[in-house]
Write an enzyme that holds these catalytic residues in place. Structure first.
Site, PDB file in Angstrom:
ATOM      1  CG  HIS A  64      -2.170  -0.797   1.023  1.00 23.28           C
ATOM      2  ND1 HIS A  64      -2.870  -1.375   2.060  1.00 23.28           N
ATOM      3  CD2 HIS A  64      -2.854  -1.109  -0.115  1.00 23.28           C
ATOM      4  CE1 HIS A  64      -3.929  -2.014   1.570  1.00 23.28           C
ATOM      5  NE2 HIS A  64      -3.936  -1.875   0.253  1.00 23.28           N
ATOM      6  CG  ASP A  66      -0.449   3.704   4.050  1.00 22.15           C
ATOM      7  OD1 ASP A  66      -0.571   2.804   3.193  1.00 22.15           O
ATOM      8  OD2 ASP A  66      -0.908   3.603   5.206  1.00 22.15           O
TER       9      ASP A  66
HETATM   10 ZN    ZN Z   1      -1.161   1.638   6.035  1.00 27.08          ZN
HETATM   11 ZN    ZN Z   2      -2.349  -1.113   4.252  1.00 26.93          ZN
END
Ligand code: ZN
Ligand code: ZN
Length: 312
Positions: A64, A66
């Protein structure tokens, strides 16, 4: 010897003023580990005085944004800053092609060697790194995409030999390694001196477990039993536990229950939803279940001293 965790980023999803996305740095006796690398994390590394020479291994939990959007910029900056030492990057599948595409289309080459280790989130724990001081293994997590946690553990130390025993029995230097390994000693007088008279237990090996992003996962518990520090995500307050379940995250209360069940020595919460400006309700919620809980905060250091209590 260091065993020191520095918080670099605590925000879920994206950066918000005052909070960077995911990033932790652990310094052990020899190696330095960066764990996850959200957008802009190189600023946080600079603020904490952590240049490329501080980091030998990057451990990525999942792909992901982030947790990985900071990597292309960081690796490029290290190239411009003349990094020449090898780097190891551990992650679930897909990271190498992702970075290769970014570097190809941005006409970027790295002047230092990068070794990729691809882990299988279905096959945990897996040993991914080892030096003289520590081992690093993957941990089972439960998120929306293939994700692993990490356990960084010091290796057991040899027994501590008493200097009074060395003097009393005039033990030669060459005999010391065998005694530290648990052996008895045949003194010059012919007396066999048992190891218990010569040594004491070594300080306990230190350990750190990283669990983000994840729902509360009982499969994690056997591996985190008694760790010195557990970093566990706490994206939401418990009033949003249904949303946490759907999105593959934990609430502060759930993280505290994991810490309690795992009998960890200290719980550190992070990966906070940007909806929370004031984080104190998350801490209060967790501390009613597990009192030795702290909030991660950019620049905050948690140190496990050699044979001592954790300071923060
Ligand atoms: Zn995250
Ligand atoms: Zn995640």
């Amino acid at each position: 010897m260091d065993f020191k965790l520095t918080t670099l980023g605590t925000s879920a999803a994206g950066p918000v003023p005052g909070r960077w996305p995911s990033g932790q740095y652990l310094k052990t006796g020899k190696a330095g580990f960066l764990i996850d690398c959200g957008e802009g994390l190189q600023i946080s590394l600079q603020r904490n005085g952590l240049g490329w020479s501080s980091i030998d291994v990057i451990l990525i939990s999942h792909l992901h944004g982030d947790h990985i959007y900071g990597l292309p910029g960081l690796l490029t900056s290290w190239g411009m800053n003349q990094r020449n030492t090898p780097l190891t990057i551990v992650s679930p599948p897909g990271l190498e092609p992702y970075l290769a595409a970014v570097f190809e289309h941005s006409h970027t080459g790295l002047p230092y060697p990068v070794k990729y280790i691809v882990v299988d989130p279905e096959q945990t724990p897996e040993l991914v790194f080892e030096d003289k001081v520590v081992t690093v293994k993957t941990l089972p997590l439960s998120h929306r995409v293939p994700t692993v946690g990490y356990l960084i553990q010091e290796k057991p130390r040899p027994r501590t030999i008493l200097s009074s025993a060395i003097q009393a029995y005039e033990i030669p230097y060459k005999n010391i390694p065998a005694i530290k390994a648990g052996g008895d000693y045949q003194a010059a007088t012919g007396k066999l001196v048992p190891n218990t008279e010569l040594t004491v237990d070594p300080p306990p090996a230190r350990s750190f477990a990283y669990a983000s992003d994840t729902r509360p996962n009982s499969a994690l518990l056997p591996y985190i039993k008694g760790v010195d520090i557990l970093f566990h995500e706490a994206t939401f307050l418990n009033e949003l536990r249904e949303q946490a379940e759907i999105s593959g995250h934990s609430t502060a209360a759930q993280a505290a229950e994991v810490g309690l069940a795992g009998e960890v020595k200290k719980l550190v919460l992070g990966h906070f939803s940007p909806r929370y400006g004031d984080l104190s309700p998350l801490l209060t919620e967790a501390q009613t279940i597990f009192s030795n809980t702290s909030l991660a905060k950019e620049g905050k250091v948690f140190e496990v001293p050699y044979g001592g209590r954790i300071s923060a």
